[in-house]
Design an enzyme around this catalytic site. Structure first.
Site, PDB file in Angstrom:
ATOM      1  N   ARG A 117      -4.620  -9.829   4.465  1.00  0.00           N
ATOM      2  CA  ARG A 117      -5.011  -9.766   3.054  1.00  0.00           C
ATOM      3  C   ARG A 117      -3.764  -9.390   2.245  1.00  0.00           C
ATOM      4  O   ARG A 117      -3.213  -8.294   2.417  1.00  0.00           O
ATOM      5  CB  ARG A 117      -6.124  -8.735   2.858  1.00  0.00           C
ATOM      6  CG  ARG A 117      -6.642  -8.631   1.435  1.00  0.00           C
ATOM      7  CD  ARG A 117      -7.787  -7.621   1.373  1.00  0.00           C
ATOM      8  NE  ARG A 117      -8.340  -7.505   0.041  1.00  0.00           N
ATOM      9  CZ  ARG A 117      -7.864  -6.666  -0.893  1.00  0.00           C
ATOM     10  NH1 ARG A 117      -6.845  -5.860  -0.613  1.00  0.00           N
ATOM     11  NH2 ARG A 117      -8.420  -6.621  -2.092  1.00  0.00           N
TER      12      ARG A 117
ATOM     13  N   LYS B 168       0.811  -1.211   0.000  1.00  0.00           N
ATOM     14  CA  LYS B 168       0.000   0.000   0.000  1.00  0.00           C
ATOM     15  C   LYS B 168       0.850   1.271   0.000  1.00  0.00           C
ATOM     16  O   LYS B 168       2.056   1.256   0.235  1.00  0.00           O
ATOM     17  CB  LYS B 168      -0.963  -0.016   1.187  1.00  0.00           C
ATOM     18  CG  LYS B 168      -2.152  -0.945   0.944  1.00  0.00           C
ATOM     19  CD  LYS B 168      -3.263  -0.722   1.948  1.00  0.00           C
ATOM     20  CE  LYS B 168      -4.545  -1.426   1.496  1.00  0.00           C
ATOM     21  NZ  LYS B 168      -5.640  -1.259   2.461  1.00  0.00           N
TER      22      LYS B 168
END
Length: 286
Positions: free
Chosen positions: A255, A221
């Site tokens: 995840r 991210k």
């Protein structure tokens, strides 16, 4: 105890959720699993590397071309049905904020709805209750789906995360979602700047102490990229470092894009914590 599909996981048992994007413009894999066969091959690989959950998404999180509910369903529903047919034992999650899509994927075998946008569609939890599936309750800072935060501020970011996620979780249970099938997610990057996401990681133990299973979606991210000043394809090391910290603090579900690497990190942390024996123990014993 976390219960998803036909499986139950002990509170300290780490669980990997592998990402399979059915989008032509996803930020990391850039459409590599948009077509069915590469996507199914990705599922097979992820399962063989230790993923218990496959998270299927039909709309990328960031801004881009509009994707209607009908198009999102076209990208995901048939694929969910095929994954269920080929991999009957895997837990199938669908990353959607729309109740219409949620209903369609539950009809064909989804076990979990991953609502990354913080309950923007309140009917999503109603679908989870009606079909007896799990639900991920995420903090997104009140952001609209597929928007990026702009000068967002919090008096106390973790206090806001707890307020929102616990409220969503309790509402889901009140609607009939099984308590043991609800997870909370701090929502790294969603409605947050990099400092907010770092603080959420540092204070993750406050979420864990609530008793709800905590899911973290850290993989490659922007907060990792900005922290290390690395482009998307060079964020794996930073992601794995954040994963190790999150595991030590008690997060349960991860995840990820890199399943095998994450499995090693989680196993190592579990062994350091005394919850897992070494796979081999010969040193100093021969």
């Amino acid at each position: 105890m976390l219960r998803l599909g036909r499986y139950e996981f002990d509170p300290h048992e780490p669980v990997i959720m592998a990402i399979v994007n059915r989008t032509p413009d996803s930020f990391y894999d850039q459409g590599s699993t948009f077509r069915d066969e590469p996507a199914l091959a990705r599922v097979e690989q992820a399962v063989s590397e230790g993923a218990a959950i496959i998270d299927i998404g039909g709309v990328k999180a960031g801004p881009g071309e509009e994707v209607t509910a009908e198009e999102e369903a076209r990208r995901t529903v048939g694929f969910v049905a095929e994954v269920r047919r080929r991999f009957p034992d895997v837990i199938i999650s669908v990353d959607t904020w729309r109740h219409e899509v949620a209903e369609a994927v539950c009809e064909v075998g989804a076990d979990l709805l991953n609502d990354a946008w913080g309950g923007v569609d309140p009917r999503l939890a109603e679908v989870a209750a009606r079909y007896g599936v799990g639900l991920v309750c995420t903090h997104a800072g009140g952001a609209e789906p597929r928007t990026r935060p702009h000068r967002i501020a919090y008096d106390d970011v973790m206090a806001d995360i707890l307020r929102v996620t616990l409220g969503l979780a309790e509402r889901a249970v009140s609607l009939g979602v099984a308590r043991e099938s609800v997870m909370i997610d701090p929502g790294h990057d969603f409605g947050k700047n990099t400092r907010h996401s770092l603080e959420a990681t540092r204070r993750l133990g406050e979420m864990v102490s609530t008793g709800w299973p905590v899911l973290v979606s850290l993989s490659n991210k922007d907060f990792v990229g900005e922290t290390l000043d690395k482009p998307v394809k060079e964020r794996v090391v930073g992601t794995l470092a954040t994963t190790a910290v999150s595991a030590w603090l008690g997060a349960q579900v991860y995840r990820v894009h890199e399943v095998a690497e994450t499995r090693q990190v989680l196993d190592m942390v579990a062994s350091i914590a005394g919850r897992r024996a070494p796979a081999v123990a010969r040193r100093g014993l021969a």
